[in-house]
Design an enzyme around this catalytic site. Structure first.
Site, PDB file in Angstrom:
ATOM      1  N   CYS A  44      -2.534   9.864  -6.319  1.00 57.23           N
ATOM      2  CA  CYS A  44      -3.579   9.623  -5.328  1.00 57.23           C
ATOM      3  C   CYS A  44      -4.636  10.725  -5.451  1.00 57.23           C
ATOM      4  O   CYS A  44      -4.330  11.906  -5.275  1.00 57.23           O
ATOM      5  CB  CYS A  44      -3.011   9.621  -3.908  1.00 57.23           C
ATOM      6  SG  CYS A  44      -4.317   9.341  -2.683  1.00 57.23           S
ATOM      7  N   LYS A  61       0.855  -1.199   0.000  1.00 62.70           N
ATOM      8  CA  LYS A  61       0.000   0.000   0.000  1.00 62.70           C
ATOM      9  C   LYS A  61       0.883   1.239   0.000  1.00 62.70           C
ATOM     10  O   LYS A  61       1.917   1.275   0.694  1.00 62.70           O
ATOM     11  CB  LYS A  61      -0.876   0.003   1.264  1.00 62.70           C
ATOM     12  CG  LYS A  61      -1.580   1.333   1.552  1.00 62.70           C
ATOM     13  CD  LYS A  61      -2.643   1.675   0.516  1.00 62.70           C
ATOM     14  CE  LYS A  61      -3.256   3.057   0.779  1.00 62.70           C
ATOM     15  NZ  LYS A  61      -4.200   3.456  -0.302  1.00 62.70           N
TER      16      LYS A  61
END
Ligand code: IRO
Length: 311
Positions: A130, A44
Site C-alpha cells: 500500500c 478491499k
C-alpha cells in the site's frame, strides 16, 4: 473452450477477478462482484478496525488510467471475514480472496491468527504494497521486513496465503525478492499494485488533482501495463512452479489478458478499467479473450500460458 485456472486446491471457471480496492469495499459492491461473470473476487485490504482513509478527492480517473491515494479506507477486518463466511456458506464449494493490510506487523499477525482460527476456506492476500499511508513505507520495498513478516506468518498460518507486491524496476530486486519468496510455501504472488507516488497535473487550474500527499498517488491503468507484464514475467521465471502468479495492471481488453497469461499469470485482475466501467467488463473481456483463443486455435489457456517467446 477451456478458461479454467487453478491456485492451491481451488479451480476457477475463468481467470478474471477484481483488483483489491476496486468494487469491493462494501456489501453492495461485493454483491455485484460475486454476481458478476468474474472467476472470483477479492475484498478491499482490511485493517483490524474500520478506517475512514484520506480526505477526498482521493481517486481520480485520468485519460490513460487513474491516480489514487485512498489511505486504506475499509469497513474493518471483521466485516470482510463475515462477508466471506456468508459467501462460502451460501455458495458451497465457492471461495473468495480476502486481503489484509495491517499498519504494523502486530496488526497483520493478529488478522492472520483470526483467519487461521476461523472457518474461512478461501485464500488470504497479504498486501505488502500500500503506497498511500503517510509515514508508512511499503513493506514490499523493504526486503528484510518482507522476510520477517513471512517467517512470522508461516510459523502458524496453515491456510493458502498470497502476497500483493509493488512493482520492481531492477533485475537485482527481482532476484532478491524471488530468493526471499521461494523460501516460503506461498500459494501465489500478485504483481503489481499501483505504481506508487505518481503525480497528475491539471494544467488549466495549474494544480494537482487529488488532495492527500500534495497530489502524489498510486498510478493504475494503461500507463502501468508494461511494468505489470514485466513483473509478472520476472517472477514467473524466477519462482518455483508451485507459487502461482496473479497478474494485475493495465487490463482493459481480452488482448491485455492474453498478454498477462503469456507472461505466466494464472489469474488476471482488473482495477482501473473496472472502476471506470463496472462489472460488465468481465463479460466483455471474457468474450474478447475467447475470440482471440479461437482465432489462434487454442482450446485451453494451458496451451499458451507462460509461453512468451524471446527473440
Ligand atoms: O490507498 C489505498 O487504500 C491503496 N491504494 C493502492 O493503490 N493500493 C493499495 O494497496 C492501497 I491499501
Amino acid at each position: 473452450i477451456e478458461l479454467k485456472s487453478k491456485i492451491a486446491q481451488f479451480e476457477f471457471e475463468n481467470p478474471l477477478m477484481n483488483a483489491s480496492g476496486v468494487w469491493c469495499e462494501n456489501a453492495e459492491k461485493l454483491d455485484e462482484m460475486k454476481n458478476s461473470s468474474s472467476g472470483s473476487f477479492v475484498t478491499k485490504s482490511a485493517t483490524p478496525q474500520l478506517r475512514e482513509g484520506n480526505p477526498s478527492p482521493r481517486y481520480v480517473e485520468v485519460p490513460l488510467g487513474s491516480i489514487n491515494s485512498m489511505g486504506l479506507p475499509n469497513l474493518g477486518f471483521d466485516f470482510y471475514l463475515n462477508y466471506s463466511l456468508k459467501f462460502q456458506e451460501e455458495n458451497p464449494g465457492k471461495i473468495n480472496f480476502l486481503s489484509i493490510a495491517g499498519m504494523s506487523m502486530e496488526d497483520n499477525l493478529e488478522m492472520l491468527h483470526k483467519l487461521n482460527d476461523s472457518d474461512f476456506k478461501g485464500l488470504t492476500e497479504l498486501n505488502l504494497s500500500c503506497p498511500n499511508v503517510p509515514g508508512k513505507p511499503q513493506i514490499g520495498y523493504d526486503f528484510e521486513a518482507t522476510e520477517k513478516i513471512l517467517e512470522k506468518a508461516f510459523e502458524f498460518f496453515k491456510k493458502p496465503l498470497g502476497v500483493k507486491l509493488p512493482p520492481y524496476f531492477d533485475f537485482a530486486h527481482f532476484d532478491e525478492m524471488a530468493e526471499i519468496l521461494n523460501q516460503f510455501p506461498l500459494a501465489y504472488v500478485n504483481c503489481i499494485n499501483s505504481v506508487g507516488n505518481g503525480l497528475y497535473i491539471d494544467t488549466e487550474n495549474e494544480s494537482v488533482v487529488i488532495k492527500p500527499k500534495d497530489g502524489f498517488g498510486g498510478i493504475g491503468g494503461a500507463y502501468v501495463k508494461p511494468t505489470a507484464l514485466a513483473n509478472v514475467r520476472a517472477f514467473y521465471t524466477r519462482l518455483n512452479k508451485n507459487i502461482k502468479i496473479i497478474g494485475c495492471g493495465g487490463v482493459e481488453s481480452g488482448k491485455d489478458v492474453f498478454e498477462h497469461l503469456l507472461c505466466g499469470a494464472e489469474m488476471v485482475q482488473i482495477g482501473t478499467h473496472l472502476a471506470r466501467n463496472g462489472v460488465q467488463v468481465f463479460d466483455k473481456i471474457l468474450t474478447e479473450l475467447s475470440e482471440i483463443m479461437n482465432q489462434k486455435g487454442y482450446n485451453s489457456i494451458d496451451e499458451f500460458r507462460g509461453k512468451l517467446k524471446s527473440l
